[in-house]
Scaffold this motif. Structure first.
Motif, PDB file in Angstrom:
ATOM      1  N   ASN A   1       3.959   5.882  -5.525  1.00 34.63           N
ATOM      2  CA  ASN A   1       3.804   6.057  -6.968  1.00 34.63           C
ATOM      3  C   ASN A   1       2.777   7.134  -7.296  1.00 34.63           C
ATOM      4  O   ASN A   1       2.856   7.787  -8.341  1.00 34.63           O
ATOM      5  CB  ASN A   1       3.383   4.731  -7.616  1.00 34.63           C
ATOM      6  N   ALA A   2       1.817   7.338  -6.399  1.00 31.44           N
ATOM      7  CA  ALA A   2       0.819   8.393  -6.606  1.00 31.44           C
ATOM      8  C   ALA A   2       1.463   9.779  -6.631  1.00 31.44           C
ATOM      9  O   ALA A   2       0.923  10.702  -7.253  1.00 31.44           O
ATOM     10  CB  ALA A   2      -0.248   8.332  -5.520  1.00 31.44           C
TER      11      ALA A   2
ATOM     12  N   ASN B   1       8.965  -0.496  -7.602  1.00 27.97           N
ATOM     13  CA  ASN B   1       8.590  -1.648  -8.400  1.00 27.97           C
ATOM     14  C   ASN B   1       9.224  -2.912  -7.829  1.00 27.97           C
ATOM     15  O   ASN B   1       8.560  -3.950  -7.670  1.00 27.97           O
ATOM     16  CB  ASN B   1       9.016  -1.458  -9.853  1.00 27.97           C
TER      17      ASN B   1
ATOM     18  N   ALA C   1       0.833  -1.211   0.000  1.00 25.44           N
ATOM     19  CA  ALA C   1       0.000   0.000   0.000  1.00 25.44           C
ATOM     20  C   ALA C   1       0.866   1.259   0.000  1.00 25.44           C
ATOM     21  O   ALA C   1       0.541   2.247  -0.667  1.00 25.44           O
ATOM     22  CB  ALA C   1      -0.928  -0.008   1.214  1.00 25.44           C
TER      23      ALA C   1
ATOM     24  N   GLY D   1      -1.081   3.479  -8.759  1.00 29.57           N
ATOM     25  CA  GLY D   1      -0.863   4.672  -7.946  1.00 29.57           C
ATOM     26  C   GLY D   1      -0.702   5.921  -8.791  1.00 29.57           C
ATOM     27  O   GLY D   1      -1.147   7.002  -8.404  1.00 29.57           O
TER      28      GLY D   1
ATOM     29  N   CYS E   1       0.080  -7.359  -6.924  1.00 29.40           N
ATOM     30  CA  CYS E   1       0.689  -6.312  -6.101  1.00 29.40           C
ATOM     31  C   CYS E   1       1.466  -5.308  -6.945  1.00 29.40           C
ATOM     32  O   CYS E   1       1.421  -4.099  -6.683  1.00 29.40           O
ATOM     33  CB  CYS E   1       1.595  -6.941  -5.037  1.00 29.40           C
TER      34      CYS E   1
ATOM     35  N   THR F   1       3.820   1.533  -1.356  1.00 29.65           N
ATOM     36  CA  THR F   1       4.361   1.723  -2.711  1.00 29.65           C
ATOM     37  C   THR F   1       3.313   2.349  -3.629  1.00 29.65           C
ATOM     38  O   THR F   1       3.661   3.114  -4.534  1.00 29.65           O
ATOM     39  CB  THR F   1       4.852   0.393  -3.324  1.00 29.65           C
ATOM     40  N   ILE F   2       2.041   2.034  -3.408  1.00 27.36           N
ATOM     41  CA  ILE F   2       0.975   2.661  -4.205  1.00 27.36           C
ATOM     42  C   ILE F   2       0.949   4.162  -3.957  1.00 27.36           C
ATOM     43  O   ILE F   2       0.881   4.970  -4.898  1.00 27.36           O
ATOM     44  CB  ILE F   2      -0.392   2.037  -3.854  1.00 27.36           C
TER      45      ILE F   2
ATOM     46  N   ALA G   1       7.549  -3.708  -4.300  1.00 30.03           N
ATOM     47  CA  ALA G   1       6.224  -4.319  -4.405  1.00 30.03           C
ATOM     48  C   ALA G   1       6.335  -5.781  -4.816  1.00 30.03           C
ATOM     49  O   ALA G   1       5.620  -6.648  -4.281  1.00 30.03           O
ATOM     50  CB  ALA G   1       5.362  -3.546  -5.399  1.00 30.03           C
TER      51      ALA G   1
ATOM     52  N   ILE H   1      -6.834   3.583 -13.883  1.00 30.31           N
ATOM     53  CA  ILE H   1      -6.954   2.889 -12.600  1.00 30.31           C
ATOM     54  C   ILE H   1      -7.639   1.539 -12.791  1.00 30.31           C
ATOM     55  O   ILE H   1      -7.189   0.503 -12.280  1.00 30.31           O
ATOM     56  CB  ILE H   1      -7.739   3.758 -11.594  1.00 30.31           C
TER      57      ILE H   1
ATOM     58  N   LEU I   1      -1.109  -3.146  -8.614  1.00 28.73           N
ATOM     59  CA  LEU I   1      -1.676  -2.173  -7.678  1.00 28.73           C
ATOM     60  C   LEU I   1      -0.700  -1.022  -7.448  1.00 28.73           C
ATOM     61  O   LEU I   1      -1.110   0.141  -7.358  1.00 28.73           O
ATOM     62  CB  LEU I   1      -2.019  -2.855  -6.350  1.00 28.73           C
ATOM     63  N   MET I   2       0.591  -1.348  -7.350  1.00 24.42           N
ATOM     64  CA  MET I   2       1.590  -0.282  -7.249  1.00 24.42           C
ATOM     65  C   MET I   2       1.498   0.642  -8.462  1.00 24.42           C
ATOM     66  O   MET I   2       1.533   1.867  -8.342  1.00 24.42           O
ATOM     67  CB  MET I   2       2.992  -0.900  -7.159  1.00 24.42           C
TER      68      MET I   2
END
Length: 456
Positions: A47-48, A148, A41, A170, A163, A43-44, A151, A317, A166-167
């Motif tokens: 990346n955001a 990367n 989470a 972000g 996973c 890492t997401i 994750a 997304i 999901l990263m």
């Protein structure tokens, strides 16, 4: 000791040593615990920051252009500075992450990004702002290669593709949230407030990483420091996993970074991945950079054009999530090839669409769905294709070279438009990048996820 079964039928892991299991095998084979999910989470969210910053400069651009009296050509140079910094940071710092660790590289990147964004708010001219944008880009480049790898390495085998995907989502998630935040901030402040928001957000994440994102167990085992097993078991204990009795088998000549890639014969595969990424980014960034201008030129207001671009990120997304969820069932390569071809088709359809805002919004949403899904799938494939000691280096090189496509795409499209080539033809030419990338991807021989406990 094996897991015992409770009366409810669920497996409960005994916190004991097992001579047959090392730390990486524990991560790869055991169900993911809360701490691993928190790490993914984080890492997401990290990346955001990339998406937030992209939207920050897009929304701040009109205000600073008006205040400083600069034209679009000069602003375009400022916009390119971040991408150049990101390309350099990805190539240079991916190798650093494979030497000093993912966690230290993430912290260094956060410091650079926070400082750069805050300095952007103090810029007094184009030169200052360009320098600060390069600093932000350097931090982002180092961040991408590290998260990367992180994750991928904190996920177990069944959930690794999900996973990493999901990263990846972000970025579009951050773009959506960053766009909303920028609109709200600009209602009460000027363009500087947008950069302040990004700088503060990056700074807040520094203690979050320090407290809740431990170093990758794959990296700890690969480096084999004297206290490696003790450090690995301490992290396993925090996660609620059983301790390991031994480290993975050591390499004869431990190496990392570009030297290992050169000696392992992986150069051709890394260059091919970089070419695929580059080609796809020409298609992806044609959509990101030219859609607002095209929509406005069709007679719609700027707010409507911005709304269309937001929907591209919403589609991204969903596309990233779909790739992660379905990759195990349909095969990761098949999913990515389908996404790249879908990206080409969506861009071609956009070039042939009529001046209908709803229709263009639907097509651009699909373009975001396919383009971002393909990009995120590429991250997962890279995590599969390269071992621990070169995973961050390889990701950094591919992303760094690929960002060249992001720089070139808007320039090439602008040149074509300037020379009188119509939208349908330009869209077909720019959309071809993803299709060619899909063909190249089919030529690569991919093995299953490498057994990193052997540290090959």
């Amino acid at each position: 000791m094996p897991a015992r079964t409770t009366s409810a039928g669920s497996a409960e892991q005994e916190p004991t040593h097992s001579a047959a299991v090392n730390p990486v095998q524990v991560i790869n084979t055991q169900p993911m615990r809360r701490m691993q999910k928190v790490a993914v989470a984080i890492t997401i969210v990290l990346n955001a920051l990339d998406g937030i910053d992209v939207m920050s400069i897009s929304f701040a651009g009109p205000g600073l252009s008006a205040e400083w009296g600069i034209d679009r050509s000069v602003l375009g140079i400022v916009l390119a500075m971040e991408l150049l910094g990101m390309a350099a940071g990805s190539i240079l710092f991916g190798g650093v992450a494979d030497r000093i660790g993912r966690r230290p590289m993430i912290l260094i990147s956060l410091l650079a990004m926070s400082a750069g964004m805050l300095l952007c708010a103090t810029a007094g001219g184009v030169v200052d702002l360009s320098v600060y944008r390069v600093l932000v880009g350097l931090g982002m480049g180092g961040m991408l290669s590290s998260i990367n790898a992180m994750a991928a390495e904190y996920a177990n085998d069944p959930r690794r593709d999900l996973c990493v995907a999901l990263m990846g989502i972000g970025y579009p998630l951050g773009a959506v949230l960053g766009g909303v935040a920028a609109v709200l901030l600009l209602q009460h402040g000027d363009w500087r407030s947008v950069f302040l928001f990004g700088g503060v957000a990056a700074a807040i994440l520094i203690p979050v990483v320090v407290l809740w994102l431990p170093e990758s167990l794959h990296f700890i085992c690969k480096r084999r420091q004297p206290d490696a097993l003790e450090r690995a078991n301490a992290i396993l204990t925090r996660m609620g996993h059983p301790n390991a009795a031994e480290l993975p088998a050591a390499q004869t000549k431990p190496r990392s970074g570009y030297s290992d890639i050169l000696q392992s014969g992986s150069v051709r595969m890394m260059i091919t991945f970089a070419a695929i990424y580059f080609l796809h980014m020409t298609t992806f960034y044609f959509i990101l950079k030219w859609v607002p201008k095209i929509v406005v030129d069709m007679g719609f207001v700027e707010s409507s054009a911005a709304g269309v671009l937001v929907w591209a990120n919403v589609g991204g997304i969903v596309g990233g999530a779909i790739v992660g969820l379905l990759a195990q069932r349909f095969g990761l390569r098949r999913m990515v090839v389908a996404m790249l071809i879908g990206s080409t088709m969506a861009v071609i359809f956009f070039g042939r669409s009529e001046a209908d805002l709803i229709l263009m919004t639907v097509i651009v949403t699909l373009a975001g769905f396919f383009s971002t899904g393909g990009l995120i799938g590429m991250y997962a494939i890279i995590a599969r294709a390269f071992p621990t000691q070169t995973r961050a280096t390889s990701t950094g090189f591919v992303a760094g070279v690929g960002r060249g496509g992001a720089v070139i795409a808007p320039i090439v499209a602008g040149y074509l438009f300037t020379n009188g080539i119509g939208l349908s033809s330009v869209a077909a030419l720019m959309g071809a990048g993803s299709a060619i990338g899909a063909i190249l991807l089919l030529t690569i021989r991919l093995a299953p996820m490498r057994p990193d406990y052997q540290l090959r």
